[in-house]
Design a protein around this motif. Structure first.
Motif, PDB file in Angstrom:
ATOM      1  N   UNK A 174      46.122  32.735  32.967  1.00 12.38           N
ATOM      2  CA  UNK A 174      46.431  33.002  31.518  1.00 12.38           C
ATOM      3  C   UNK A 174      47.499  33.861  31.441  1.00 12.38           C
ATOM      4  N   UNK A 175      47.983  33.740  30.090  1.00 11.71           N
ATOM      5  CA  UNK A 175      49.053  34.767  29.754  1.00 11.71           C
ATOM      6  C   UNK A 175      48.746  36.269  30.179  1.00 11.71           C
ATOM      7  N   UNK A 176      47.894  36.573  29.774  1.00 11.03           N
ATOM      8  CA  UNK A 176      47.312  38.076  29.824  1.00 11.03           C
ATOM      9  C   UNK A 176      47.349  38.469  31.507  1.00 11.03           C
ATOM     10  N   UNK A 177      46.952  37.644  32.285  1.00  7.65           N
ATOM     11  CA  UNK A 177      46.929  38.071  33.776  1.00  7.65           C
ATOM     12  C   UNK A 177      48.395  38.091  34.257  1.00  7.65           C
ATOM     13  N   UNK A 178      49.266  36.999  33.578  1.00  3.57           N
ATOM     14  CA  UNK A 178      50.501  37.169  34.055  1.00  3.57           C
ATOM     15  C   UNK A 178      51.380  38.360  33.653  1.00  3.57           C
ATOM     16  N   UNK A 179      51.057  38.873  32.367  1.00  4.73           N
ATOM     17  CA  UNK A 179      51.621  39.878  31.863  1.00  4.73           C
ATOM     18  C   UNK A 179      51.446  41.086  32.511  1.00  4.73           C
ATOM     19  N   UNK A 180      50.351  41.299  33.227  1.00  7.99           N
ATOM     20  CA  UNK A 180      50.040  42.759  33.901  1.00  7.99           C
ATOM     21  C   UNK A 180      49.822  42.305  35.421  1.00  7.99           C
ATOM     22  N   UNK A 181      50.277  41.343  35.727  1.00  7.98           N
ATOM     23  CA  UNK A 181      49.977  41.169  37.380  1.00  7.98           C
ATOM     24  C   UNK A 181      50.749  42.180  38.191  1.00  7.98           C
ATOM     25  N   UNK A 182      50.012  42.772  38.941  1.00  3.54           N
ATOM     26  CA  UNK A 182      50.156  43.644  40.192  1.00  3.54           C
ATOM     27  C   UNK A 182      50.413  45.130  39.211  1.00  3.54           C
ATOM     28  N   UNK A 183      50.206  45.154  38.206  1.00  4.01           N
ATOM     29  CA  UNK A 183      49.887  46.473  37.274  1.00  4.01           C
ATOM     30  C   UNK A 183      48.839  46.348  36.044  1.00  4.01           C
ATOM     31  N   UNK A 184      48.084  45.892  36.665  1.00  2.88           N
ATOM     32  CA  UNK A 184      46.617  46.195  35.850  1.00  2.88           C
ATOM     33  C   UNK A 184      46.158  47.260  35.447  1.00  2.88           C
ATOM     34  N   UNK A 185      45.977  47.704  34.338  1.00  2.00           N
ATOM     35  CA  UNK A 185      45.381  49.130  33.766  1.00  2.00           C
ATOM     36  C   UNK A 185      43.750  48.832  34.170  1.00  2.00           C
ATOM     37  N   UNK A 186      43.346  50.046  34.509  1.00  2.00           N
ATOM     38  CA  UNK A 186      41.795  50.038  34.880  1.00  2.00           C
ATOM     39  C   UNK A 186      41.396  50.989  33.953  1.00  2.00           C
ATOM     40  N   UNK A 187      39.827  50.979  33.485  1.00  8.82           N
ATOM     41  CA  UNK A 187      39.099  51.744  32.800  1.00  8.82           C
ATOM     42  C   UNK A 187      38.682  53.115  33.708  1.00  8.82           C
ATOM     43  N   UNK A 188      38.234  53.847  33.091  1.00  7.22           N
ATOM     44  CA  UNK A 188      37.730  55.282  33.925  1.00  7.22           C
ATOM     45  C   UNK A 188      36.796  55.012  34.783  1.00  7.22           C
ATOM     46  N   UNK A 189      36.022  53.869  34.803  1.00  3.80           N
ATOM     47  CA  UNK A 189      35.380  53.467  36.121  1.00  3.80           C
ATOM     48  C   UNK A 189      35.858  52.678  37.029  1.00  3.80           C
ATOM     49  N   UNK A 190      37.402  52.594  36.991  1.00  6.35           N
ATOM     50  CA  UNK A 190      37.941  51.742  37.763  1.00  6.35           C
ATOM     51  C   UNK A 190      38.069  50.408  38.035  1.00  6.35           C
ATOM     52  N   UNK A 191      37.398  49.837  36.852  1.00  7.58           N
ATOM     53  CA  UNK A 191      37.587  48.274  36.634  1.00  7.58           C
ATOM     54  C   UNK A 191      38.571  47.868  35.954  1.00  7.58           C
ATOM     55  N   UNK A 192      38.946  46.638  35.993  1.00  6.42           N
ATOM     56  CA  UNK A 192      40.121  46.036  35.273  1.00  6.42           C
ATOM     57  C   UNK A 192      39.753  46.195  33.636  1.00  6.42           C
ATOM     58  N   UNK A 193      40.677  46.686  33.110  1.00  4.99           N
ATOM     59  CA  UNK A 193      40.402  46.850  31.507  1.00  4.99           C
ATOM     60  C   UNK A 193      41.119  45.656  30.933  1.00  4.99           C
ATOM     61  N   UNK A 194      40.208  44.417  31.118  1.00  2.00           N
ATOM     62  CA  UNK A 194      40.615  43.170  30.540  1.00  2.00           C
ATOM     63  C   UNK A 194      40.835  43.283  28.877  1.00  2.00           C
ATOM     64  N   UNK A 195      39.964  43.966  28.312  1.00  2.00           N
ATOM     65  CA  UNK A 195      40.135  44.190  26.512  1.00  2.00           C
ATOM     66  C   UNK A 195      41.465  44.505  26.319  1.00  2.00           C
TER      67      UNK A 195
END
Length: 263
Positions: A105-126
């Motif tokens: 999807x677009x959102x995965x492409x927009x952040x590919x390789x530079x994905x922000x994470x939550x304070x728990x270390x998980x991908x911040x999909x929201x």
């Protein structure tokens, strides 16, 4: 040759001085001076073998110039030039292949390789989805509810895909975006949309190098043009100083004689 445009107060974003590049016995570039100023779109024209790819790969950090050549970024000489160094300074490339993951999807492409994470270390999909929606609306002009961040890239047109790639570069604070034949293989409507996205780079206060064979795509969108021929700069023109017809005539001269001022 003056690398600073009239009235420019700041040093160029990127400047190459007396840059040459040799591969074995083949001289690809000879004594090239090249610069891109802040908020400027520079066109790079030349036939196959003119040296465009070598020049751009030096700007990107893939190659280092031969001894004697110098690279300056925002007025500061950089000696440890590399891909990592160029990218850390804000140089991003949008390839003609668009380098997107078509089945994501677009959102995965927009952040590919530079994905922000939550304070728990998980991908911040929201966050990635909401930021992608904002970028699509504010920078890419998508206002229809039918187009959303979960759309798979393969469903988009060529021009829209280029828009994703350009918007991604600007989101991550690119100071200089290199556009490698971004209109290749696109329809007329997709080409227009891509050129609109390129104009958005300047509106964002950033700079770009626009590489293309098609002068009819390059001329309307750039501020200055460099013409390369057999590894040398054959001419540098501010668009305000030369018409399309004059430029075409001088390109013919280059093809015949290797000089803008040839007979």
């Amino acid at each position: 040759m003056t690398t600073q445009s009239a009235g420019a107060a700041d040093p160029p974003v990127i400047e190459l001085r007396n840059v040459s590049k040799t591969f074995g016995e083949v001289r690809s570039l000879t004594g090239v001076n090249f610069a891109v100023n802040h908020g400027e779109i520079v066109g790079l024209l030349g036939d196959n073998g003119a040296g465009k790819s070598t020049l751009v790969k030096i700007v990107m950090g893939f190659y280092r110039p031969d001894s004697g050549g110098e690279i300056y970024f925002q007025g500061r000489r950089i000696d440890d030039w590399s891909v990592a160094r160029a990218r850390s300074l804000g140089i991003e490339t949008v390839y003609q292949e668009r380098a997107l993951s078509e089945k994501q999807p677009i959102w995965r492409n927009m952040f590919m390789g530079r994905e922000p994470r939550t304070r728990f270390g998980l991908l911040d999909v929201k966050r990635m989805r909401s930021e992608s929606a904002r970028l699509m609306s504010e920078h890419m002009g998508f206002t229809s509810a039918a187009v959303h961040p979960d759309n798979v890239v393969t469903t988009m047109s060529g021009g829209e895909k280029q828009g994703v790639a350009i918007t991604r570069a600007l989101y991550f604070d690119a100071e200089l975006v290199i556009l490698d034949e971004p209109t290749m293989g696109l329809s007329l409507s997709e080409t227009k949309k891509t050129l609109d996205f390129v104009s958005g780079i300047k509106k964002a206060g950033k700079s770009a190098i626009f590489i293309d064979h098609n002068i009819f795509h390059v001329y309307p969108i750039v501020d200055r043009l460099y013409v390369l021929d057999r590894g040398k700069v054959a001419g540098v023109y501010a668009k305000s100083e030369i018409t399309m017809d004059e430029l075409i005539d001088r390109l013919y001269r280059v093809a015949r004689s290797g000089s803008m001022d040839g007979p």
